[in-house]
Design a protein around this motif. Structure first.
Motif, mmCIF file in Angstrom:
data_model
loop_
_atom_site.group_PDB
_atom_site.id
_atom_site.type_symbol
_atom_site.label_atom_id
_atom_site.label_comp_id
_atom_site.label_asym_id
_atom_site.label_seq_id
_atom_site.Cartn_x
_atom_site.Cartn_y
_atom_site.Cartn_z
ATOM 1 N N SER A 29 0.830 -1.207 0.000
ATOM 2 C CA SER A 29 0.000 0.000 0.000
ATOM 3 C C SER A 29 0.863 1.255 0.000
ATOM 4 O O SER A 29 0.526 2.255 -0.646
ATOM 5 N N MET A 30 1.987 1.185 0.717
ATOM 6 C CA MET A 30 2.897 2.329 0.748
ATOM 7 C C MET A 30 3.545 2.524 -0.619
ATOM 8 O O MET A 30 3.713 3.649 -1.089
ATOM 9 N N LYS A 31 3.907 1.421 -1.274
ATOM 10 C CA LYS A 31 4.487 1.506 -2.612
ATOM 11 C C LYS A 31 3.517 2.178 -3.579
ATOM 12 O O LYS A 31 3.899 3.031 -4.376
ATOM 13 N N ASN A 32 2.252 1.771 -3.502
ATOM 14 C CA ASN A 32 1.251 2.335 -4.411
ATOM 15 C C ASN A 32 1.092 3.833 -4.191
ATOM 16 O O ASN A 32 0.989 4.605 -5.150
ATOM 17 N N THR A 33 1.070 4.235 -2.931
ATOM 18 C CA THR A 33 0.921 5.661 -2.624
ATOM 19 C C THR A 33 2.127 6.452 -3.106
ATOM 20 O O THR A 33 1.992 7.545 -3.662
ATOM 21 N N VAL A 34 3.323 5.886 -2.902
ATOM 22 C CA VAL A 34 4.550 6.544 -3.357
ATOM 23 C C VAL A 34 4.542 6.676 -4.880
ATOM 24 O O VAL A 34 4.896 7.724 -5.436
ATOM 25 N N MET A 35 4.124 5.610 -5.574
ATOM 26 C CA MET A 35 4.091 5.648 -7.033
ATOM 27 C C MET A 35 3.101 6.695 -7.532
ATOM 28 O O MET A 35 3.358 7.406 -8.506
#
Length: 237
Positions: A29-35
């Motif tokens: 979820s953090m990766k998606n938000t960062v992307m």
């Protein structure tokens, strides 16, 4: 050394990728938000670059003609084939696509004013400050891209070095043939055309579009040719 700036930029991408590899285990979820954050930032950057055009008709024509040429050559497919070849040779079961990381990072790092201006300064003046600054930026961006897209980002250092190195080597002779006013106009319109491509990359990262950005790359060369034609016409009138 003419190629020093390009070499440093490539090394920064390699270093950033290796650091980014350590962050791949962060929550999905953090990766998606960062992307998503990266995508939004890239879109804003592209808009800023696009507004620098002195004649947006040149940008439109460059993109249209460039898109026709790019589709004919099918640069996007060739980029993806290289990425898939790398994935086949050294890809493992890592999260993220090696091909996607390579293509996305290559486009992000190559399409932009700093790559062009920095390489020109390296070749014409022996001044590498712009490419050093770009190297720092690309290093941080590669950390984030690697954490979300995987190790394919590592191999983007190769086209970045070749692109900037080629411009730097050509720039050692360019002042003998291209007037300063013409060069300034070329860089302005190349930057604006590149800005539209940068915005397309951001939209792709957000999942809003699936634009074949690589097929638009010839538009940068077309912008140079159109500016040169208009400059020559203005001189002859």
């Amino acid at each position: 050394m003419v190629l020093l700036g390009a070499i440093v930029n490539g090394i920064a991408i390699l270093a950033g990728t290796l650091l980014g590899k350590l962050l791949q285990r962060i929550p999905e979820s953090m990766k998606n938000t960062v992307m998503q954050a990266i995508g939004l930032a890239i879109i804003v950057l592209g808009i800023q670059m696009g507004f620098k055009s002195g004649n947006f008709l040149i940008v439109i024509l460059s993109l249209v003609i460039g898109a026709v040429a790019g589709e004919w050559i099918d640069l996007d497919e060739k980029f993806n084939r290289v990425g898939e070849w790398l994935e086949h040779k050294i890809g493992s079961g890592e999260q993220g696509s090696l091909s996607l990381g390579f293509v996305t990072a290559s486009l992000v790092f190559v399409v932009g004013a700093m790559a062009i201006l920095g390489a020109l300064d390296s070749g014409m003046k022996g001044d590498h400050q712009i490419l050093y600054t770009k190297a720092i930026m690309d290093g941080f961006i590669s950390i984030i891209l690697t954490s979300t897209l995987g190790m394919g980002v590592l191999f983007s250092a190769i086209p970045v070095f070749l692109y900037e190195g080629a411009i730097a080597l050509c720039a050692t002779q360019i002042t003998r043939f291209v007037p300063d006013a013409l060069m300034s106009s070329m860089i302005t319109e190349m930057t604006a055309a590149g800005g539209v491509m940068i915005m397309a990359i951001g939209l792709n990262l957000l999942g809003i579009t699936k634009i074949k950005v690589a097929n638009l790359l010839p538009g940068i060369l077309v912008a140079v040719l159109l500016v040169a034609i208009m400059y020559g016409y203005g001189q002859s009138v």
